[in-house]
Design a protein around this motif. Structure first.
Motif: not given
Length: 518
Positions: A110-129, A241-247
């Protein structure tokens, strides 16, 4: 300087196009500026290093500091005095890898990016519904729903039914279909705002509320009303994490949730916290030979948001002023007045760098002859207004007569104009009473496509227009420096406000935020 100060004449010229002129002037300095700018331009090389090598310049990042240091070295290589002047501190942060994937009911990046000054996830990230905001009648209903976000990733932006901007619909749709789309788009936005109000929260406060309730991620989509383009600002979460995703991808996820298809996504958004770091302005100087304590200032903010590389906000303004200084040093090395250039930090968070400079250097502000600021995209300058200074017509029009016709014919002027209360760094100087003027540029779809967006990149630059602006800035600085007369600071009496009916007042000087990002 001309002595004409007839306000009626100035007002009569409002909106008119400036001054015919022969292609070749009678001034060897002006001719030299034009020749150097057109035959030996350094703009593309400067742009490559600033935008491609260094990249975006978010306040508090190593890239921002690298850009300050690079500009100082570049000026010094050109024989121009330059230094970084510390004015405060900011939260130090560096973006890492961002990757967002749908992992069920199928796999898709999916096309998106982390927003500025956002706390880091782990290398595995967060997986959820994923889950979407409910339609509620009141705050009680929302609060009853709120516990359901625990362990979920919440989509917090309005779903757009069409990713086609209005102009594309208008070009291709039937008139009836176009009007229908506009009505539906307007109604959907109105309903979204009304529902958000029913929650008792705002688009800002709902995010910390969701995080406190146990959400493990936030996905927003701040569509900028263009194909594939979103505004990219800062995160409002503390630990998730807070990310912005393209429309396109955001709307797909939203439809999945609406149809109650269980959908899981994985968000990897790595970053580094760097503690408190110093913030700077970069200031260059060509010292005046006759009036060293009077100043012509070339102005552009250096910082940017980091969804793209900050090419047109404000990479192009930065390049214009760097190139103008390079040319002036070569063609006008002994100016009458001191010529300063200011590359300001943290403009995007409230004009902080330029406000700090104004506050820290009242002696320079007192000696300002003129400030020329550029900060609204890649387009050629098409408007200069008098910023509310009563006699701005006298000197601006005089200096503009030296600008070649192929540039000046595109510029409209309005006098005496009105003072800027914000928006860009010229406002910091105007609030302190110094005559400061914005070289307002042609749009090139700036507001939709490059202003604070994920598409603000090198390829959007229109180099012919940037070159014209460098010539304009250099000639205006030269003429302002040479003028026999100090510019007048007499202000107009501002009219009544149409909104309040009360007398408008001149903008007040404001102190910067010197401890940002906490």
């Amino acid at each position: 300087m001309k002595t004409t100060s007839n306000l009626l004449l100035a007002l009569a010229l409002t909106g008119t196009t400036m001054f015919a002129q022969n292609e070749k002037s009678t001034d060897p300095v002006v001719d030299g500026i034009i020749k150097e700018a057109t035959e030996n331009s350094q703009l593309k090389e400067l742009g490559f290093h600033l935008l491609d090598v260094i990249g975006p310049r978010l306040t508090g990042t190593p890239e921002m500091k690298a850009s300050h240091d690079w500009i100082v070295k570049t000026y010094q290589d050109w024989g121009i005095e330059a230094e970084n002047q510390k004015w405060g501190e900011w939260r130090g942060w560096q973006r890492g890898h961002s990757h967002i994937s749908m992992i069920s009911p199928r796999v898709q990046s999916l096309d998106g990016t982390q927003l500025a000054w956002n706390p880091s996830t782990s290398a595995e990230g967060v997986t959820a519904e994923i889950i979407i905001l409910p339609t509620v009648a009141n705050e009680t209903e929302f609060n009853n729903w709120l516990p359901s976000v625990k362990g979920k990733i919440v989509l917090v932006s309005q779903k757009q039914e069409s990713g086609r901007p209005d102009y594309n619909w208008e070009e291709w749709a039937t008139p009836e279909s176009f009007e229908k789309m506009k009505e539906e788009r307007s109604a959907a936005s109105k309903a979204w705002r009304a529902n958000l109000k029913n929650t008792g929260l705002t688009s800002r406060t709902i995010i910390p509320a969701l995080e406190e309730a146990g959400a493990v991620g936030i996905v927003s989509s701040y569509w900028s009303k263009g194909f594939g383009v979103n505004k990219i600002f800062s995160a409002r979460t503390k630990a998730i994490p807070q990310v912005d995703m393209e429309l396109e991808d955001y709307a797909m996820l939203y439809r999945m949730a609406e149809h109650e298809v269980k959908t899981e996504i994985n968000i990897v958004a790595e970053s580094k916290e760097l503690g408190r770091v110093p913030t700077f302005n970069t200031v260059g100087k060509i010292t005046g030979t006759e009036k060293p304590n009077e100043y012509v200032i070339l102005s552009a903010h250096l910082d940017s948001w980091d969804g793209g590389t900050g090419a047109t906000d404000n990479g192009t303004g930065t390049l214009v002023m760097m190139e103008a200084m390079r040319i002036l040093k070569k063609m006008y090395p002994n100016p009458k007045r001191t010529i300063l250039v200011g590359h300001w930090g943290s403009e995007e968070q409230g004009l902080n760098g330029s406000r700090a400079f104004v506050e820290d250097h009242p002696e320079i502000v007192e000696g300002v002859q003129a400030v020329f600021n550029q900060d609204n995209g890649t387009g050629r300058a098409v408007n200069i207004q008098g910023a509310g200074f009563m006699h701005s017509y006298d000197f601006i029009t005089d200096w503009l007569t030296a600008v070649p016709r192929n540039i000046s014919k595109h510029i409209e002027t309005s006098f005496p104009g009105s003072p800027s209360g914000g928006g860009s760094d010229n406002a910091s100087f105007v609030a302190a009473g110094a005559p400061a003027f914005n070289l307002s540029a042609l749009s090139w779809d700036y507001w939709n496509y490059t202003w604070h967006t994920n598409r603000d990149t090198y390829d959007k630059i229109v180099w012919d227009d940037v070159q014209s602006n460098a010539i304009l800035a250099a000639i205006m600085a030269y003429k302002a420096s040479e003028d026999e007369t100090k510019t007048s600071r007499e202000r107009i009496v501002l009219p009544l406000s149409k909104r309040t009916g009360k007398q408008q007042t001149w903008p007040k000087q404001r102190s910067p935020n010197r401890e940002g990002g906490k």
